[in-house]
Design a protein around this motif. Structure first.
Motif, mmCIF file in Angstrom:
data_model
loop_
_atom_site.group_PDB
_atom_site.id
_atom_site.type_symbol
_atom_site.label_atom_id
_atom_site.label_comp_id
_atom_site.label_asym_id
_atom_site.label_seq_id
_atom_site.Cartn_x
_atom_site.Cartn_y
_atom_site.Cartn_z
ATOM 1 N N CYS A 2 43.840 38.951 43.579
ATOM 2 C CA CYS A 2 42.863 38.987 42.492
ATOM 3 C C CYS A 2 42.683 40.407 41.973
ATOM 4 O O CYS A 2 42.784 41.382 42.736
ATOM 5 C CB CYS A 2 41.509 38.442 42.954
ATOM 6 S SG CYS A 2 41.547 36.706 43.463
ATOM 7 N N ASN A 3 42.407 40.504 40.674
ATOM 8 C CA ASN A 3 42.041 41.777 40.061
ATOM 9 C C ASN A 3 40.551 42.043 40.259
ATOM 10 O O ASN A 3 39.740 41.113 40.272
ATOM 11 C CB ASN A 3 42.366 41.762 38.564
ATOM 12 C CG ASN A 3 43.851 41.624 38.296
ATOM 13 O OD1 ASN A 3 44.666 42.272 38.943
ATOM 14 N ND2 ASN A 3 44.209 40.767 37.347
ATOM 15 N N THR A 4 40.201 43.297 40.365
ATOM 16 C CA THR A 4 38.809 43.668 40.598
ATOM 17 C C THR A 4 37.975 43.424 39.341
ATOM 18 O O THR A 4 38.432 43.677 38.217
ATOM 19 C CB THR A 4 38.719 45.143 41.009
ATOM 20 O OG1 THR A 4 39.589 45.372 42.119
ATOM 21 C CG2 THR A 4 37.305 45.517 41.405
ATOM 22 N N ALA A 5 36.781 42.917 39.527
ATOM 23 C CA ALA A 5 35.882 42.677 38.399
ATOM 24 C C ALA A 5 35.374 43.999 37.834
ATOM 25 O O ALA A 5 35.224 44.993 38.552
ATOM 26 C CB ALA A 5 34.709 41.802 38.853
ATOM 27 N N ARG A 6 35.089 43.992 36.519
ATOM 28 C CA ARG A 6 34.536 45.165 35.836
ATOM 29 C C ARG A 6 33.297 44.729 35.054
ATOM 30 O O ARG A 6 33.370 44.423 33.859
ATOM 31 C CB ARG A 6 35.573 45.777 34.901
ATOM 32 C CG ARG A 6 36.766 46.393 35.638
ATOM 33 C CD ARG A 6 37.747 47.006 34.662
ATOM 34 N NE ARG A 6 38.340 45.999 33.787
ATOM 35 C CZ ARG A 6 39.111 46.298 32.740
ATOM 36 N NH1 ARG A 6 39.364 47.559 32.443
ATOM 37 N NH2 ARG A 6 39.601 45.325 32.005
ATOM 38 N N PRO A 7 32.153 44.671 35.719
ATOM 39 C CA PRO A 7 30.940 44.187 35.038
ATOM 40 C C PRO A 7 30.538 45.056 33.850
ATOM 41 O O PRO A 7 29.969 44.555 32.874
ATOM 42 C CB PRO A 7 29.877 44.235 36.144
ATOM 43 C CG PRO A 7 30.659 44.234 37.427
ATOM 44 C CD PRO A 7 31.920 44.974 37.126
ATOM 45 N N SER A 66 54.340 41.515 37.631
ATOM 46 C CA SER A 66 54.806 42.488 38.628
ATOM 47 C C SER A 66 54.102 43.827 38.532
ATOM 48 O O SER A 66 54.604 44.827 39.037
ATOM 49 C CB SER A 66 56.323 42.703 38.459
ATOM 50 O OG SER A 66 56.621 43.126 37.135
ATOM 51 N N HIS A 67 52.932 43.882 37.892
ATOM 52 C CA HIS A 67 52.221 45.156 37.785
ATOM 53 C C HIS A 67 51.589 45.558 39.112
ATOM 54 O O HIS A 67 51.474 46.743 39.408
ATOM 55 C CB HIS A 67 51.147 45.055 36.697
ATOM 56 C CG HIS A 67 51.703 44.772 35.330
ATOM 57 N ND1 HIS A 67 52.228 45.757 34.520
ATOM 58 C CD2 HIS A 67 51.847 43.607 34.641
ATOM 59 C CE1 HIS A 67 52.649 45.232 33.384
ATOM 60 N NE2 HIS A 67 52.436 43.917 33.435
ATOM 61 N N ASN A 68 51.185 44.585 39.900
ATOM 62 C CA ASN A 68 50.624 44.865 41.222
ATOM 63 C C ASN A 68 51.767 44.905 42.234
ATOM 64 O O ASN A 68 52.407 43.893 42.508
ATOM 65 C CB ASN A 68 49.608 43.776 41.595
ATOM 66 C CG ASN A 68 48.799 44.142 42.815
ATOM 67 O OD1 ASN A 68 49.289 44.768 43.746
ATOM 68 N ND2 ASN A 68 47.535 43.734 42.831
ATOM 69 N N ILE A 80 55.261 35.793 38.524
ATOM 70 C CA ILE A 80 54.500 35.988 39.760
ATOM 71 C C ILE A 80 53.033 35.659 39.501
ATOM 72 O O ILE A 80 52.463 36.068 38.484
ATOM 73 C CB ILE A 80 54.659 37.427 40.265
ATOM 74 C CG1 ILE A 80 56.140 37.779 40.417
ATOM 75 C CG2 ILE A 80 53.924 37.640 41.566
ATOM 76 C CD1 ILE A 80 56.385 39.232 40.725
ATOM 77 N N GLU A 81 52.425 34.933 40.434
ATOM 78 C CA GLU A 81 51.019 34.537 40.301
ATOM 79 C C GLU A 81 50.308 34.701 41.640
ATOM 80 O O GLU A 81 50.858 34.355 42.685
ATOM 81 C CB GLU A 81 50.905 33.081 39.836
ATOM 82 C CG GLU A 81 51.481 32.844 38.454
ATOM 83 C CD GLU A 81 51.566 31.374 38.114
ATOM 84 O OE1 GLU A 81 51.770 31.055 36.936
ATOM 85 O OE2 GLU A 81 51.420 30.542 39.035
#
Length: 690
Positions: A285-290, A302-304, A373-374
């Motif tokens: 999962c990507n980190t949330a940005r409130p 493939s960025h991560n 990729i997922e």
């Protein structure tokens, strides 16, 4: 002749020109259709509807369309977006603010396929006049309303031509009050940067939410702990198989050598799932940005780098494990049907490795190139086909189904050949029983592999069939929360059960456990005991170890003629055992004199062999130590000069009795042994006469 050639050449040129003209016409037609589709794609499916916005009443026009220029799917959403500007409109900070806001939130319903945008000067005047009140009320100017996005003109809104088209278009029947399915709109919280290439439910620059969109917190925690426990069990089983292979590599020869590589593949699969259990949502999962209004979303592409590495390991070794099972069935087929020996099958090992490692590697590279990729927010790893149904169909289901079909066909053909050999070839009862046990082991091992794999395929097929219904149900449940269009005509709201996810992941890990079944035998126990006792012998404690149990050489049983003798090899695999002594079928010389020294040496060597007989004929320090301990406490009794020298093991006597006639045995006098009283070691008559 030359005229005919020229004529044929001219006809060919005419055909080519005709084809070129046809291609040009088709391409022009396609381009025209594409241009028409582009021009009507935006709002051609939407019809005019009366303006229901409170702020936009009493305007020169009274009809609008949705979605509007700010992508609000209905007028209720547009009215919520206009509420922060109500104080400025009521205070009349600028006469241009209200027409400008209505031009964006409730645009005039002009000709289908054409949108009438407000002029840039209108936007600049409204913002300049109301900037002080905007600062007082703390209302930021939205990015979607930046003045640079509008055409550089200075005309009122709406234009006269827009009003004329509006009058003509309103002559038709009214369609107010009719609900329309606008499809899926990506919520603002799930939007991602355009350069990432994310896609969710067919909408670009969008990603699924984290944690899982189908499971609750408690269900997700239960699934993760179950996957972590199953990965540990699978890792232990496959690691034990691999270490057993390292202890005695010569035992695992073809046709059963692929079991080792099969175990290695699923050892890596279980290790990847265990790492996902430890990492939880940090990779998937990507980190949330409130602060930017962004929620936690699923990783894609493939960025991560960590997600990419987990995907490569998990997908490659999953496909390679299935490929090595197919190779295992191929080797069994070659040993059972054409009756190839271990050496002949081993010559094809390079081809087996090329196919079993090359095909999964090629599929992995293709998925990396397609950026498929997922992140899997259930298990914490990254895989393929979790949200893309096409990738699941072609890169997961298709290879697994092909492996099952090919392996099952070869396996059934091999078992049928072994059964035919058991019934047609005359064998000893002992060998027939062992051949039957071997067939049962093959059948049980294959069943333990196929049943979980078929469970995985069934879960994926079920998910493939009902995923669209699950996604529609999810949109129906969260459309008001995300302020997106709700679907219409939803028959029933359903989502997948926790049992489906548990079956899919647990069966995917149980597939690797059958490898320990093949090595689970008494021979493996003796090898591990010998391994640990060997470590103790190096420390100075001599230990006796039993030799491995002999097993039949089934390749020799199948290769020999129906009436031929049964032969044994000195070494082999778990299906090709060893005899207790390589020279057990040879008889000792009938006559001959042996000196006391030679007799002692033969008895010491025999005793030394029975104490500790290392593999490959090598003597270890433990064996010499055992021999010295034996000489310290006494030697074997000597035989009479007229008798034959016998071996210390009873197996040789049995072999000699089978190969010698009763008449020869009657001529051999029994050995006479005389013990000297009061001495520590026995002495024969030869010793006394000497």
């Amino acid at each position: 002749m030359q005229k005919r050639t020229n004529g044929s050449f001219m006809k060919m040129i005419m055909h080519i020109r005709t084809m070129e003209s046809l291609l040009v016409f088709l391409s022009t037609l396609t381009a025209c259709l594409a241009i028409h589709a582009d021009s009507t794609e935006s709002h051609s499916a939407f019809e005019c509807e009366p303006i229901a916005l409170r702020m936009c009443q009493d305007l020169p026009y009274n009809t609008t369309f949705t979605p509007n220029l700010l992508e609000h799917y209905d007028q209720q959403t547009a009215e919520l977006a206009m509420e922060p500007f109500h104080p400025m409109v009521n205070l009349q900070c600028s006469p241009d603010l209200r027409p400008f806001l209505c031009a964006l939130h409730a645009p005039v319903c002009a000709e289908y396929g054409r949108m009438s945008l407000p002029c840039r000067r209108l936007c600049q005047r409204a913002r300049r006049d109301c900037q002080k009140l905007l600062d007082v009320f703390g209302v930021p100017w939205p990015e979607d309303m930046e003045c640079s996005r509008f055409p550089d003109c200075d005309e009122p809104y709406p234009r006269p031509e827009d009003l004329m088209v509006t009058v003509e278009s309103t002559d038709g029947p009214s369609t107010s009050g009719v609900r329309r399915d606008h499809g899926f709109w990506c919520p603002r919280e799930l939007k991602v940067e355009p350069d990432l290439g994310y896609v969710f439910l067919g909408v670009p620059d969008c990603s699924p939410p984290c944690p899982n969109m189908y499971l609750g917190r408690d269900e997700l925690r239960c699934a993760r702990y179950a996957i972590g426990a199953a990965s540990l069990i699978c890792l232990s089983a496959t690691l034990f198989t691999f270490l057993t292979f390292l202890i005695d590599m010569a035992r695992f020869r073809y046709p059963e050598r692929p079991i080792v590589f099969y175990a290695v593949c699923y050892m890596m699969v279980s290790l990847a799932f265990f790492l996902g259990f430890l990492l939880e949502d940090h990779v998937a999962c990507n980190t949330a940005r409130p602060g930017h209004g962004r929620a936690s979303t699923v990783t894609q592409g493939s960025h991560n780098k960590a997600c990419t590495l987990l995907f490569m390991a998990l997908y490659f070794f999953t496909m390679a494990g299935s490929a090595w099972w197919v190779v295992l069935t191929v080797t069994w087929f070659l040993a059972a049907v054409p009756k190839w020996g271990s050496e002949a099958i081993e010559k094809k090992a390079l081809l087996f490795h090329a196919g079993a490692w090359g095909i999964p590697g090629a599929l992995t590279v293709v998925l990396l190139a397609l950026n498929k990729i997922e992140g899997d927010n259930v298990s914490g790893v990254c895989f393929v086909g979790l949200y893309d149904a096409g990738a699941l169909r072609w890169f997961v289901l298709a290879p697994l189904c092909l492996a099952v079909l090919a392996g099952s066909g070869l396996l059934l053909a091999g078992i049928a050949a072994l059964n035919r050999a058991r019934t047609e070839i005359p064998l000893e009862k002992e060998n027939k029983d062992k051949l039957m046990k071997f067939m049962i082991r093959i059948g049980v091992f294959s069943a333990l592999y196929l049943v979980p794999l078929l469970g995985v395929i069934g879960c994926n097929v079920y998910e493939q069939s009902y995923r669209a219904a699950w996604e529609t149900a999810w949109v129906q449940e969260h459309c008001r929360e995300y302020h997106i269009p709700c679907p219409i005509e939803v028959e029933q709201t359903r989502r997948p059960d926790l049992v489906l996810f548990l079956l899919k992941y647990l069966m995917g890990l149980v597939v690797g456990i059958p490898s320990v079944f093949w090595v689970g035998s008494k021979k493996t126990c003796f090898e591990w005991a010998s391994f640990f006792h060997g470590q103790q012998c190096k420390e100075g404690v001599p230990e006796e170890s039993r030799p491995p149990l002999p097993e039949p050489d089934f390749s020799q049983l199948l290769l020999r003629e129906p009436q031929g003798p049964v032969t044994r090899k000195s070494r082999g695999t778990s299906t090709q055992g060893t005899s207790t002594h390589a020279s057990s079928t040879q008889l000792a010389p009938p006559d001959g004199q042996r000196s006391r020294a030679s007799s002692v040496r033969s008895k010491i060597s025999s005793r030394h062999g029975s104490l500790h007989h290392p593999r490959e004929g090598r003597h270890t320090p433990c064996s010499y130590l055992a021999a010295e301990e034996y000489l310290k406490f006494g030697t074997m009794p000597h035989l009479n000069n007229q008798s034959q020298s016998r071996y210390s093991s009873t197996h040789h006597l049995d072999s000699q009795s089978r190969h010698s006639s009763p008449r020869e045995l009657s001529r051999t006098p029994p050995p006479r042994i005389t013990l000297r009283t009061g001495e520590d070691e026995p002495v024969s008559e030869d010793d006394a006469s000497a």
